[in-house]
Design an enzyme around this catalytic site. Sequence first.
Site, mmCIF file in Angstrom:
data_model
loop_
_atom_site.group_PDB
_atom_site.id
_atom_site.type_symbol
_atom_site.label_atom_id
_atom_site.label_comp_id
_atom_site.label_asym_id
_atom_site.label_seq_id
_atom_site.Cartn_x
_atom_site.Cartn_y
_atom_site.Cartn_z
ATOM 1 N N PRO A 138 83.801 -3.495 107.141
ATOM 2 C CA PRO A 138 84.081 -2.584 107.977
ATOM 3 C C PRO A 138 85.431 -1.622 107.725
ATOM 4 C CG PRO A 138 83.604 -4.542 108.888
ATOM 5 C CD PRO A 138 84.156 -4.429 107.442
ATOM 6 N N ARG A 154 86.786 2.150 92.437
ATOM 7 C CA ARG A 154 87.736 2.218 92.762
ATOM 8 C C ARG A 154 87.946 2.193 91.111
ATOM 9 N NH1 ARG A 154 87.565 1.661 96.953
ATOM 10 N NH2 ARG A 154 87.207 -0.267 99.033
ATOM 11 N N LYS A 166 100.572 -4.080 103.908
ATOM 12 C CA LYS A 166 101.126 -4.150 102.534
ATOM 13 C C LYS A 166 102.032 -2.148 102.583
ATOM 14 C CE LYS A 166 100.899 -6.055 98.587
ATOM 15 N NZ LYS A 166 101.805 -6.701 98.157
ATOM 16 N N TYR A 190 95.253 -5.481 106.466
ATOM 17 C CA TYR A 190 95.454 -6.088 104.413
ATOM 18 C C TYR A 190 96.826 -4.760 104.322
ATOM 19 C CZ TYR A 190 96.392 -5.762 99.493
ATOM 20 O OH TYR A 190 96.558 -5.822 98.034
ATOM 21 N N SER A 191 95.958 -3.675 103.550
ATOM 22 C CA SER A 191 97.009 -2.581 103.593
ATOM 23 C C SER A 191 97.510 -1.854 103.975
ATOM 24 C CB SER A 191 96.032 -1.579 103.528
ATOM 25 O OG SER A 191 94.510 -1.191 104.191
ATOM 26 N N THR A 205 100.489 -1.720 96.422
ATOM 27 C CA THR A 205 98.900 -1.636 95.706
ATOM 28 C C THR A 205 98.541 -0.158 96.266
ATOM 29 O OG1 THR A 205 96.675 -2.180 97.089
ATOM 30 C CG2 THR A 205 98.791 -2.045 98.417
ATOM 31 N N ASP A 206 97.566 0.309 95.490
ATOM 32 C CA ASP A 206 97.450 1.969 95.828
ATOM 33 C C ASP A 206 96.618 1.958 97.136
ATOM 34 O OD1 ASP A 206 94.931 0.176 94.930
ATOM 35 O OD2 ASP A 206 94.022 2.399 94.050
HETATM 36 P P1 NAD Z 1 95.752 -13.782 95.126
HETATM 37 O O1 NAD Z 1 95.274 -13.461 95.622
HETATM 38 O O2 NAD Z 1 95.640 -14.017 93.466
HETATM 39 O O3 NAD Z 1 97.543 -14.155 94.358
HETATM 40 C C1 NAD Z 1 98.691 -14.471 95.689
HETATM 41 C C2 NAD Z 1 99.654 -15.669 95.518
HETATM 42 O O4 NAD Z 1 100.469 -15.560 96.252
HETATM 43 C C3 NAD Z 1 99.202 -16.827 95.631
HETATM 44 O O5 NAD Z 1 99.245 -18.331 94.607
HETATM 45 C C4 NAD Z 1 99.539 -17.614 96.617
HETATM 46 O O6 NAD Z 1 99.235 -18.705 96.727
HETATM 47 C C5 NAD Z 1 100.877 -17.174 97.002
HETATM 48 N N1 NAD Z 1 101.168 -16.937 97.754
HETATM 49 C C6 NAD Z 1 100.348 -16.734 99.001
HETATM 50 N N2 NAD Z 1 101.306 -16.971 100.450
HETATM 51 C C7 NAD Z 1 101.759 -17.257 99.923
HETATM 52 C C8 NAD Z 1 103.840 -17.420 100.304
HETATM 53 N N3 NAD Z 1 103.888 -17.626 102.128
HETATM 54 N N4 NAD Z 1 104.773 -18.018 100.427
HETATM 55 C C9 NAD Z 1 104.580 -18.280 99.199
HETATM 56 N N5 NAD Z 1 103.031 -17.812 97.849
HETATM 57 C C10 NAD Z 1 102.041 -17.207 98.600
HETATM 58 O O7 NAD Z 1 96.727 -12.440 94.217
HETATM 59 P P2 NAD Z 1 96.847 -11.296 93.421
HETATM 60 O O8 NAD Z 1 95.803 -10.671 92.805
HETATM 61 O O9 NAD Z 1 98.010 -12.207 92.215
HETATM 62 O O10 NAD Z 1 98.270 -9.952 93.932
HETATM 63 C C11 NAD Z 1 99.611 -10.135 93.462
HETATM 64 C C12 NAD Z 1 100.227 -9.389 94.126
HETATM 65 O O11 NAD Z 1 99.442 -8.437 93.840
HETATM 66 C C13 NAD Z 1 99.972 -8.660 96.038
HETATM 67 O O12 NAD Z 1 101.473 -8.310 97.069
HETATM 68 C C14 NAD Z 1 98.548 -7.638 95.703
HETATM 69 O O13 NAD Z 1 98.952 -6.920 96.858
HETATM 70 C C15 NAD Z 1 99.597 -7.169 94.767
HETATM 71 N N6 NAD Z 1 98.418 -6.444 94.488
HETATM 72 C C16 NAD Z 1 97.067 -6.962 93.748
HETATM 73 C C17 NAD Z 1 96.543 -5.952 93.245
HETATM 74 C C18 NAD Z 1 95.303 -6.945 92.731
HETATM 75 O O14 NAD Z 1 93.763 -6.190 92.128
HETATM 76 N N7 NAD Z 1 94.703 -7.854 92.935
HETATM 77 C C19 NAD Z 1 96.457 -4.696 92.504
HETATM 78 C C20 NAD Z 1 97.529 -4.261 93.196
HETATM 79 C C21 NAD Z 1 98.914 -4.512 93.901
HETATM 80 O O1 DAU Z 2 92.618 -1.498 95.254
HETATM 81 C C1 DAU Z 2 94.271 -2.451 94.623
HETATM 82 C C2 DAU Z 2 94.258 -3.420 96.073
HETATM 83 O O2 DAU Z 2 92.229 -3.753 94.844
HETATM 84 C C3 DAU Z 2 94.251 -4.742 95.912
HETATM 85 O O3 DAU Z 2 95.281 -4.108 96.406
HETATM 86 C C4 DAU Z 2 93.777 -6.642 96.792
HETATM 87 O O4 DAU Z 2 94.748 -6.785 96.599
HETATM 88 C C5 DAU Z 2 92.349 -6.459 95.496
HETATM 89 O O5 DAU Z 2 91.520 -7.458 96.451
HETATM 90 C C6 DAU Z 2 92.242 -5.498 95.727
HETATM 91 O O6 DAU Z 2 90.824 -4.754 96.842
HETATM 92 P P1 DAU Z 2 89.559 -4.082 97.535
HETATM 93 O O7 DAU Z 2 89.361 -4.280 98.419
HETATM 94 O O8 DAU Z 2 89.143 -2.953 96.185
HETATM 95 O O9 DAU Z 2 88.875 -5.952 96.108
HETATM 96 P P2 DAU Z 2 87.227 -6.644 95.813
HETATM 97 O O10 DAU Z 2 86.874 -7.199 94.459
HETATM 98 O O11 DAU Z 2 87.654 -7.565 97.486
HETATM 99 O O12 DAU Z 2 86.181 -4.762 96.474
HETATM 100 C C7 DAU Z 2 86.495 -4.387 95.405
HETATM 101 C C8 DAU Z 2 84.936 -3.217 96.055
HETATM 102 O O13 DAU Z 2 84.044 -4.028 95.755
HETATM 103 C C9 DAU Z 2 85.580 -2.653 97.411
HETATM 104 O O14 DAU Z 2 84.544 -1.689 97.633
HETATM 105 C C10 DAU Z 2 84.549 -3.792 98.290
HETATM 106 C C11 DAU Z 2 83.111 -4.407 97.264
HETATM 107 N N1 DAU Z 2 83.207 -5.538 96.922
HETATM 108 C C12 DAU Z 2 83.783 -6.250 97.410
HETATM 109 C C13 DAU Z 2 82.990 -7.682 97.443
HETATM 110 C C14 DAU Z 2 84.099 -8.995 97.500
HETATM 111 C C15 DAU Z 2 81.507 -6.003 97.515
HETATM 112 O O15 DAU Z 2 80.462 -4.031 97.089
HETATM 113 N N2 DAU Z 2 80.533 -6.756 97.241
HETATM 114 C C16 DAU Z 2 81.649 -7.959 97.252
HETATM 115 O O16 DAU Z 2 80.666 -9.224 97.564
#
Ligand code: NAD
Ligand code: DAU
Length: 366
Positions: free
Chosen positions: A302, A222, A162, A158-159, A132-133
């Site tokens: 937070p 974002r 990662k 989380y970050s 992730t970024d």
């Molecule tokens: P997600 O939470 O939707 O999916 C995660 C998946 O991993 C789920 O299917 C879950 O069951 C599985 N999982 C969790 N713990 C596990 C374990 N211990 N063993 C096996 N499987 C397990 O996540 P996502 O949004 O699809 O993100 C996927 C990857 O991409 C992550 O590594 C995340 O850090 C990265 N990423 C996500 C975003 C985003 O915007 N969603 C952006 C950049 C990078």
């Molecule tokens: O940047 C990549 C990341 O993007 C990934 O690594 C993460 O897995 C993914 O969850 C996402 O993280 P963010 O924290 O940016 O995503 P989220 O959708 O939770 O929130 C996006 C923005 O919106 C953030 O600034 C928080 C805000 N937010 C989020 C929620 C859930 C709100 O204002 N209200 C909300 O209820």
Amino acid sequence: MILVTGGAGFIGSNFVMQWCAQSDEPVVNLDALTYAGNLSNLKSLSGNLRHHFVHGNVCDGPLLHQLLADHQPRAIVHFAAESHVDRSITSPDAFIETNVVGTFRLLEAARNYWNSLLGPQKDAFRLLHVSTDEVYGTLDPTDPAFTEATPYRPNSPYSASKAASDHLVRSYYHTYGMPVLTTNCSNNYGPFHFPEKLIPLMIVNALAGKLLPVYGNGQQIRDWLYVEDHCAGICRVLEAGACGETYNIGGWNEKANIDIVRTVCHLLDEMAPASERKVINQSTGKVVKSYDELITHVADRPGHDLRYAIDAGKIERELGWKPVETFESGIRKTVAWYLSNQEWVTGVMDGSYRDWVAKQYEIGKK
Ligand code: NAD
Ligand code: DAU
């Protein structure tokens, strides 16, 4: 064949479906099916003999060794992670376990397997770590976007987890010469996005007449990328990336959260007018006229990072990847997908999910 971890989650399932649509190469999909994993994401692959699902944990070393020995993959694409920042703030343990320990176990199993390979098979093997970024921390409004050389400054559990996994992956290249690749991507959106994240939460809440909780002043930025573009970028890095390198992936699409929420509301006004659907504002009991009436500012996250922005120049210059979807087309497709897949939404809104939402936004009430 390739081994994918976390292929029942949001990005992983999009990746597996894209892979199966574009390649004849089989996929073994290892997923623990946590609250975020959902086999119904992969319904379109039922009966497809090139997709083999394994229910298991990435922290389970013996299982990983067995899977690698049995299937002899030419590559591993590692998505499995705990991915929600807010959950990492309330309960960080699982993030350390899956993101750090799980990645370590996977690296160890892969090292053992890679050492057993010979000649061209060994040369061709790759492990791609999806990151992730957020590992780069936060930017001020006028700072240049994150490049691959930006120092790591993670700000949430989380970050940080990662970042730790990225460092482990890097160390396996430098210490053991393992053929690893890392991608650092910005915020994804699109089909099968779990409705705890901003965009799907806003769509699902709006349609139910629930408040749309914007953290703080909503001015956090974002950088949004349509999920299929991310998956295509991962494929390109797997195919042509240089071992030991990292590649930023992003959509050149910086938007403030409040603008994202307003865009979603306006699209819903157009595509699913609240008056026609007789949506009732669950807080006031009145009929909703426009979904943006539901926007409410709640307490800030937070340690909330102010701005993320990805410089995706390296992957474009070196590997020729760039996004095909604009934000305007991608968000329209996404809203349309949620409108036509209400059954999927209902399916993921189980009891444990509802408990999480109740707890999270009770804490966040101003
Ligand atoms: P997600 O939470 O939707 O999916 C995660 C998946 O991993 C789920 O299917 C879950 O069951 C599985 N999982 C969790 N713990 C596990 C374990 N211990 N063993 C096996 N499987 C397990 O996540 P996502 O949004 O699809 O993100 C996927 C990857 O991409 C992550 O590594 C995340 O850090 C990265 N990423 C996500 C975003 C985003 O915007 N969603 C952006 C950049 C990078
Ligand atoms: O940047 C990549 C990341 O993007 C990934 O690594 C993460 O897995 C993914 O969850 C996402 O993280 P963010 O924290 O940016 O995503 P989220 O959708 O939770 O929130 C996006 C923005 O919106 C953030 O600034 C928080 C805000 N937010 C989020 C929620 C859930 C709100 O204002 N209200 C909300 O209820």
